[in-house]
Design a protein around this motif. Structure first.
Motif, PDB file in Angstrom:
ATOM      1  N   GLY A  28      -1.024  33.802  10.086  1.00  0.00           N
ATOM      2  CA  GLY A  28      -1.670  32.572   9.661  1.00  0.00           C
ATOM      3  C   GLY A  28      -3.129  32.615  10.070  1.00  0.00           C
ATOM      4  O   GLY A  28      -3.456  33.025  11.181  1.00  0.00           O
ATOM      5  N   SER A  29      -4.003  32.238   9.169  1.00  0.00           N
ATOM      6  CA  SER A  29      -5.407  32.142   9.528  1.00  0.00           C
ATOM      7  C   SER A  29      -5.923  30.821   8.992  1.00  0.00           C
ATOM      8  O   SER A  29      -5.717  30.495   7.831  1.00  0.00           O
ATOM      9  CB  SER A  29      -6.187  33.294   8.906  1.00  0.00           C
ATOM     10  OG  SER A  29      -7.560  33.061   9.054  1.00  0.00           O
ATOM     11  N   GLY A  30      -6.520  30.073   9.873  1.00  0.00           N
ATOM     12  CA  GLY A  30      -7.049  28.785   9.449  1.00  0.00           C
ATOM     13  C   GLY A  30      -8.284  28.458  10.243  1.00  0.00           C
ATOM     14  O   GLY A  30      -8.935  29.348  10.799  1.00  0.00           O
ATOM     15  N   SER A  31      -8.590  27.179  10.271  1.00  0.00           N
ATOM     16  CA  SER A  31      -9.794  26.727  10.942  1.00  0.00           C
ATOM     17  C   SER A  31      -9.422  25.710  12.015  1.00  0.00           C
ATOM     18  O   SER A  31      -8.281  25.265  12.084  1.00  0.00           O
ATOM     19  CB  SER A  31     -10.745  26.093   9.940  1.00  0.00           C
ATOM     20  OG  SER A  31     -11.009  27.009   8.892  1.00  0.00           O
ATOM     21  N   GLY A  32     -10.394  25.376  12.823  1.00  0.00           N
ATOM     22  CA  GLY A  32     -10.175  24.373  13.852  1.00  0.00           C
ATOM     23  C   GLY A  32     -11.508  23.729  14.202  1.00  0.00           C
ATOM     24  O   GLY A  32     -12.564  24.176  13.745  1.00  0.00           O
ATOM     25  N   VAL A  33     -11.442  22.683  15.010  1.00  0.00           N
ATOM     26  CA  VAL A  33     -12.636  21.931  15.397  1.00  0.00           C
ATOM     27  C   VAL A  33     -12.694  21.858  16.921  1.00  0.00           C
ATOM     28  O   VAL A  33     -11.685  21.528  17.570  1.00  0.00           O
ATOM     29  CB  VAL A  33     -12.581  20.485  14.847  1.00  0.00           C
ATOM     30  CG1 VAL A  33     -13.833  19.710  15.226  1.00  0.00           C
ATOM     31  CG2 VAL A  33     -12.395  20.494  13.340  1.00  0.00           C
ATOM     32  N   ILE A  34     -13.854  22.174  17.478  1.00  0.00           N
ATOM     33  CA  ILE A  34     -14.025  21.989  18.924  1.00  0.00           C
ATOM     34  C   ILE A  34     -14.183  20.486  19.168  1.00  0.00           C
ATOM     35  O   ILE A  34     -15.170  19.872  18.744  1.00  0.00           O
ATOM     36  CB  ILE A  34     -15.263  22.742  19.455  1.00  0.00           C
ATOM     37  CG1 ILE A  34     -15.146  24.238  19.124  1.00  0.00           C
ATOM     38  CG2 ILE A  34     -15.423  22.512  20.963  1.00  0.00           C
ATOM     39  CD1 ILE A  34     -16.393  25.046  19.466  1.00  0.00           C
ATOM     40  N   TRP A  35     -13.175  19.877  19.788  1.00  0.00           N
ATOM     41  CA  TRP A  35     -13.169  18.421  19.931  1.00  0.00           C
ATOM     42  C   TRP A  35     -13.826  17.997  21.246  1.00  0.00           C
ATOM     43  O   TRP A  35     -14.465  16.950  21.312  1.00  0.00           O
ATOM     44  CB  TRP A  35     -11.731  17.906  19.829  1.00  0.00           C
ATOM     45  CG  TRP A  35     -11.655  16.477  19.410  1.00  0.00           C
ATOM     46  CD1 TRP A  35     -11.472  15.404  20.228  1.00  0.00           C
ATOM     47  CD2 TRP A  35     -11.807  15.954  18.080  1.00  0.00           C
ATOM     48  NE1 TRP A  35     -11.486  14.244  19.490  1.00  0.00           N
ATOM     49  CE2 TRP A  35     -11.690  14.554  18.154  1.00  0.00           C
ATOM     50  CE3 TRP A  35     -12.016  16.552  16.821  1.00  0.00           C
ATOM     51  CZ2 TRP A  35     -11.779  13.724  17.043  1.00  0.00           C
ATOM     52  CZ3 TRP A  35     -12.105  15.720  15.712  1.00  0.00           C
ATOM     53  CH2 TRP A  35     -11.985  14.332  15.826  1.00  0.00           C
ATOM     54  N   HIS A  36     -13.606  18.801  22.308  1.00  0.00           N
ATOM     55  CA  HIS A  36     -14.277  18.549  23.591  1.00  0.00           C
ATOM     56  C   HIS A  36     -15.020  19.806  24.009  1.00  0.00           C
ATOM     57  O   HIS A  36     -14.517  20.912  23.806  1.00  0.00           O
ATOM     58  CB  HIS A  36     -13.255  18.195  24.687  1.00  0.00           C
ATOM     59  CG  HIS A  36     -12.766  16.785  24.601  1.00  0.00           C
ATOM     60  ND1 HIS A  36     -11.737  16.322  25.381  1.00  0.00           N
ATOM     61  CD2 HIS A  36     -13.162  15.748  23.842  1.00  0.00           C
ATOM     62  CE1 HIS A  36     -11.510  15.046  25.087  1.00  0.00           C
ATOM     63  NE2 HIS A  36     -12.360  14.680  24.155  1.00  0.00           N
TER      64      HIS A  36
END
Lengths: 196, 293
Positions: A28-36
């Motif tokens: 699986g390859s996706g994206s993410g967000v640095i939240w902290h």
């Protein structure tokens, strides 16, 4: 236009690539967000398919993440990486969105790192056959690999997590649901720490 | 972060919000609703191809309430249908958009029952003069939209950035792009539909085939003549070659339709024909094309 480049660049820097081999179902390859800035990453539950997915930052640094929690109903997952002082998202007020507002999405569609796409808010509301929960629908062109990445407004504030493509429209989990999920995750971790 | 982008974004959202006061959801087909625009008080215009039933049509109004609407008439040629509300509600669209040119921004504003107003944005990618659709109607302008058409986009109101109506969006008139049915066409078709329930099209009652004549001129040979039709009454025969209508020469069926439109149903028109190598003139009273159901 003044502002566009800055917004785009700041968005790229808080977008990460999440790589998890999905236990036999292909990687699986996706994206993410640095939240902290301390290393809390938010992505989709369907992207974080292992307990220790690899997380790659915009500058090439790579970390092994630790899965903190996930909510398969809302399709959200929280990961921790051992970073510090990372460029973190500022959450926008997803309850104040208006159709026609400009939006920008960043992610890693089809393996391309840091790809941007722009559009407008199409509508805010439920999706047919997917319960009563609200979605932010936008006209950005998403592709597999955008999942878990940020949808931001013209201020660069993250207003949702891109999750699905429905009849060609990008569907994002609204930021207020992400904020609630992160708050619950942190509360759970505190509870576990106190119990230990 | 305060920037020009955010100011522009707000401006767009305000134009959509403003236009949304004139946009309704139309429930007249299975699965996907379509949208429509309150063009005049109590009068809604939508895309004809999204009306799949004539009874039990309802609309979701800008205030969120649902109301039954009656089909006042439709015109497949221009893909326009007109609905009437028993209790007028909402604001009529803002007319008087400035002339649109390729590259101008365009927004399409629709509505759904569940989510309220929706919007897409793109540019006007081409503008040209009078254009005949493959469905046989004539649009005053061809306005091609470079914006994504989603399953419920047809019937949406297309606006410029000031919120003024450019027209009605439809995906049914072009295979390659969404098209805005121009406001001037909407006004013209709306007037006809409100007056008599449909748009009248001129009719000669002949089957025609374009042919090239020995002198390199062109004409249309009469292959069939409808008994008691307008051309039959004027004495047209199979084998006649139509070369002019009114003051204009005709080389193909587009020319014929244009000439009939310029004159109008009920008017007489001089038809120049070649019969046995000799030029003859027939005076035809233009009939009304029978409507298929």
């Amino acid at each position: 236009m003044q502002g566009f480049g800055e917004v785009a660049e700041s968005l790229r820097r808080l977008t990460v690539q999440v790589l998890s081999d999905g236990g036999g179902r292909g990687s699986g390859s996706g994206s993410g967000v640095i939240w902290h800035s301390s290393g809390l990453i938010v992505t989709n539950a369907h992207v974080a398919r292992s307990r220790d997915p690899e997380v790659k930052l915009w500058d090439g640094r790579q970390f092994t993440g630790q899965l903190l929690s996930f909510d398969s109903d809302r399709d959200l997952a929280a990961l921790r990486i051992s970073g510090n002082g990372l460029p973190a998202a500022v959450a926008g007020d997803s309850s104040a969105l208006r159709p026609g507002e400009l939006v920008i999405a960043s992610g890693n569609p089809m393996g391309f790192a840091g790809a941007l796409t722009t559009g407008v808010i199409h509508s805010i509301g439920p999706l047919p056959g997917m319960g009563r929960q609200g979605w932010v629908r936008s006209t950005v062109r998403l592709a597999p690999g955008n999942s878990g990445g940020p949808l931001a407004n013209a201020h660069g504030h993250v207003i949702g997590i891109n999750t699905a493509i429905v009849y060609g429209l990008g569907a994002a989990v609204p930021a207020h649901d992400v904020i609630r999920f992160v708050r619950e995750t942190i509360a759970q971790l505190r509870g576990r720490a106190e119990a230990a | 972060m305060s920037n020009e982008l955010a100011a522009f974004s707000n401006y767009l959202a305000s134009a959509v919000e403003w236009a949304g006061r004139s946009v309704v959801a139309v429930h007249a087909r299975p699965r996907f609703s379509s949208s429509g625009a309150i063009w005049r008080p109590g009068v809604i215009v939508t895309a004809e191809h999204t009306i799949r039933r004539e009874d039990e049509i309802t609309v979701t109004l800008p205030d969120g309430s649902n109301q039954p609407a009656t089909l006042a008439g439709s015109d497949a040629g221009t893909d326009l249908a007109v609905l009437k509300l028993a209790n007028p509600s909402g604001e009529p669209v803002k007319q008087g958009a400035a002339e649109t040119r390729p590259g101008h921004l365009a927004l399409s504003v629709g509505r759904s029952e569940d989510s309220g107003v929706n919007a897409t944005m793109g540019i006007v990618s081409a503008v040209s003069g009078s254009w005949r659709t493959w469905r046989g109607g004539r649009l005053d302008q061809y306005i091609r939209l470079d914006l994504t058409m989603y399953p419920s986009s047809s019937g949406s109101l297309v606006i410029d950035t000031s919120g003024a109506a450019l027209g009605i969006a439809t995906s049914a008139l072009s295979r390659i792009a969404g098209v805005a049915i121009p406001s001037s066409t909407v006004n013209r078709v709306l007037d006809e539909i409100l007056a008599r329930g449909h748009v009248r099209r001129g009719y000669l009652g002949v089957g025609l085939q374009p042919v090239e004549l020995p002198d390199h001129q062109k004409g249309l040979i009469v292959l069939s003549v409808e008994a008691e039709g307008p051309a039959a009454k004027a004495g047209a025969l199979i084998g006649d070659i139509l070369v002019s209508l009114g003051a204009k020469t005709v080389a193909d069926t587009d020319d014929v339709q244009a000439a009939l439109e310029a004159s109008g149903v009920g008017k007489t028109i001089e038809a120049g024909v070649l019969r046995g190598g000799e030029r003859k003139h027939l005076t035809i009273t233009i009939g009304e094309r029978p409507r298929r159901n």
